[in-house]
Design a protein around this motif. Structure first.
Motif, mmCIF file in Angstrom:
data_model
loop_
_atom_site.group_PDB
_atom_site.id
_atom_site.type_symbol
_atom_site.label_atom_id
_atom_site.label_comp_id
_atom_site.label_asym_id
_atom_site.label_seq_id
_atom_site.Cartn_x
_atom_site.Cartn_y
_atom_site.Cartn_z
ATOM 1 N N SER A 14 0.816 -1.207 0.000
ATOM 2 C CA SER A 14 0.000 0.000 0.000
ATOM 3 C C SER A 14 0.853 1.262 0.000
ATOM 4 O O SER A 14 1.921 1.317 0.581
ATOM 5 N N VAL A 15 0.331 2.291 -0.649
ATOM 6 C CA VAL A 15 0.959 3.601 -0.645
ATOM 7 C C VAL A 15 0.666 4.286 0.684
ATOM 8 O O VAL A 15 1.418 5.121 1.145
ATOM 9 N N PHE A 16 -0.446 3.911 1.305
ATOM 10 C CA PHE A 16 -0.958 4.627 2.446
ATOM 11 C C PHE A 16 -0.484 4.022 3.759
ATOM 12 O O PHE A 16 -0.273 2.827 3.869
ATOM 13 N N ILE A 54 -11.274 11.796 0.446
ATOM 14 C CA ILE A 54 -10.612 13.093 0.585
ATOM 15 C C ILE A 54 -9.963 13.211 1.959
ATOM 16 O O ILE A 54 -8.808 13.630 2.086
ATOM 17 N N PHE A 55 -10.688 12.810 2.997
ATOM 18 C CA PHE A 55 -10.143 12.855 4.357
ATOM 19 C C PHE A 55 -8.903 11.981 4.476
ATOM 20 O O PHE A 55 -7.882 12.401 5.015
ATOM 21 N N ASN A 56 -8.989 10.751 3.971
ATOM 22 C CA ASN A 56 -7.845 9.836 4.082
ATOM 23 C C ASN A 56 -6.634 10.343 3.321
ATOM 24 O O ASN A 56 -5.504 10.273 3.819
ATOM 25 N N LEU A 57 -6.850 10.843 2.113
ATOM 26 C CA LEU A 57 -5.716 11.310 1.316
ATOM 27 C C LEU A 57 -5.108 12.587 1.865
ATOM 28 O O LEU A 57 -3.886 12.708 1.963
ATOM 29 N N LEU A 58 -5.941 13.542 2.226
ATOM 30 C CA LEU A 58 -5.402 14.842 2.623
ATOM 31 C C LEU A 58 -5.054 14.922 4.108
ATOM 32 O O LEU A 58 -3.947 15.321 4.467
ATOM 33 N N PHE A 59 -5.975 14.548 4.969
ATOM 34 C CA PHE A 59 -5.718 14.718 6.395
ATOM 35 C C PHE A 59 -4.863 13.597 6.978
ATOM 36 O O PHE A 59 -3.824 13.848 7.580
ATOM 37 N N ASP A 79 0.707 2.966 -8.461
ATOM 38 C CA ASP A 79 -0.582 2.772 -7.796
ATOM 39 C C ASP A 79 -1.357 4.084 -7.702
ATOM 40 O O ASP A 79 -2.579 4.113 -7.869
ATOM 41 N N ALA A 80 -0.674 5.179 -7.432
ATOM 42 C CA ALA A 80 -1.335 6.485 -7.367
ATOM 43 C C ALA A 80 -1.875 6.877 -8.737
ATOM 44 O O ALA A 80 -2.959 7.466 -8.841
ATOM 45 N N ALA A 81 -1.152 6.552 -9.799
ATOM 46 C CA ALA A 81 -1.637 6.837 -11.157
ATOM 47 C C ALA A 81 -2.894 6.017 -11.455
ATOM 48 O O ALA A 81 -3.832 6.519 -12.092
ATOM 49 N N ILE A 82 -2.935 4.777 -10.989
ATOM 50 C CA ILE A 82 -4.145 3.957 -11.158
ATOM 51 C C ILE A 82 -5.303 4.593 -10.397
ATOM 52 O O ILE A 82 -6.425 4.665 -10.901
#
Length: 122
Positions: A14-16, A54-59, A79-82
């Motif tokens: 995972s990227v996250f 949005i919350f997961n990606l930004l905050f 993965d982010a491009a996908i």
């Protein structure tokens, strides 16, 4: 390859950071979206999906990397491009007909299955 033997390989794909994954994988979250859709409250279902992403990606990601920077690899960028491509693809039915019908839902599920299979074999 079974899911049990592939699970250790998936752990680091995972990227996250883990807090993002945990918040998305809570069983209450998908159930609340399905329940809202079944009640005809589709605006709540769509709002939950978009808002949580949005919350997961930004905050969450922003707070995580503020505390401890994350080293990225080429596969993370891929993965982010996908993610971006699928997000843009998902906008097609919403912009064309102002409605996302069952055919698109089935297509989204198949795309998810294909991406999961890709993660298992890469």
């Amino acid at each position: 390859m079974s899911l049990l033997t592939a699970a250790p390989r998936l752990r680091n794909t995972s990227v996250f950071p883990r807090p993002v994954e945990r918040s998305v994988l809570r069983k209450e979250y998908p159930l609340s979206i399905v329940a809202a859709a079944l009640k005809g409250e589709t605006d709540i279902a769509v709002g939950n999906v978009i808002g949580s992403n949005i919350f997961n990606l930004l905050f969450v990601l922003g707070a995580s990397v503020t505390i401890n920077p994350i080293k990225t690899e080429w596969i993370s960028v891929y993965d982010a491009a996908i993610l971006v491509a699928v997000s843009l693809f998902a906008m097609i039915p919403a912009l064309q007909k102002k409605e996302i019908c069952r055919v698109w839902g089935i297509l989204f599920i198949l795309l998810y299955a294909a991406y999961t299979a890709y993660l298992l074999i890469r």
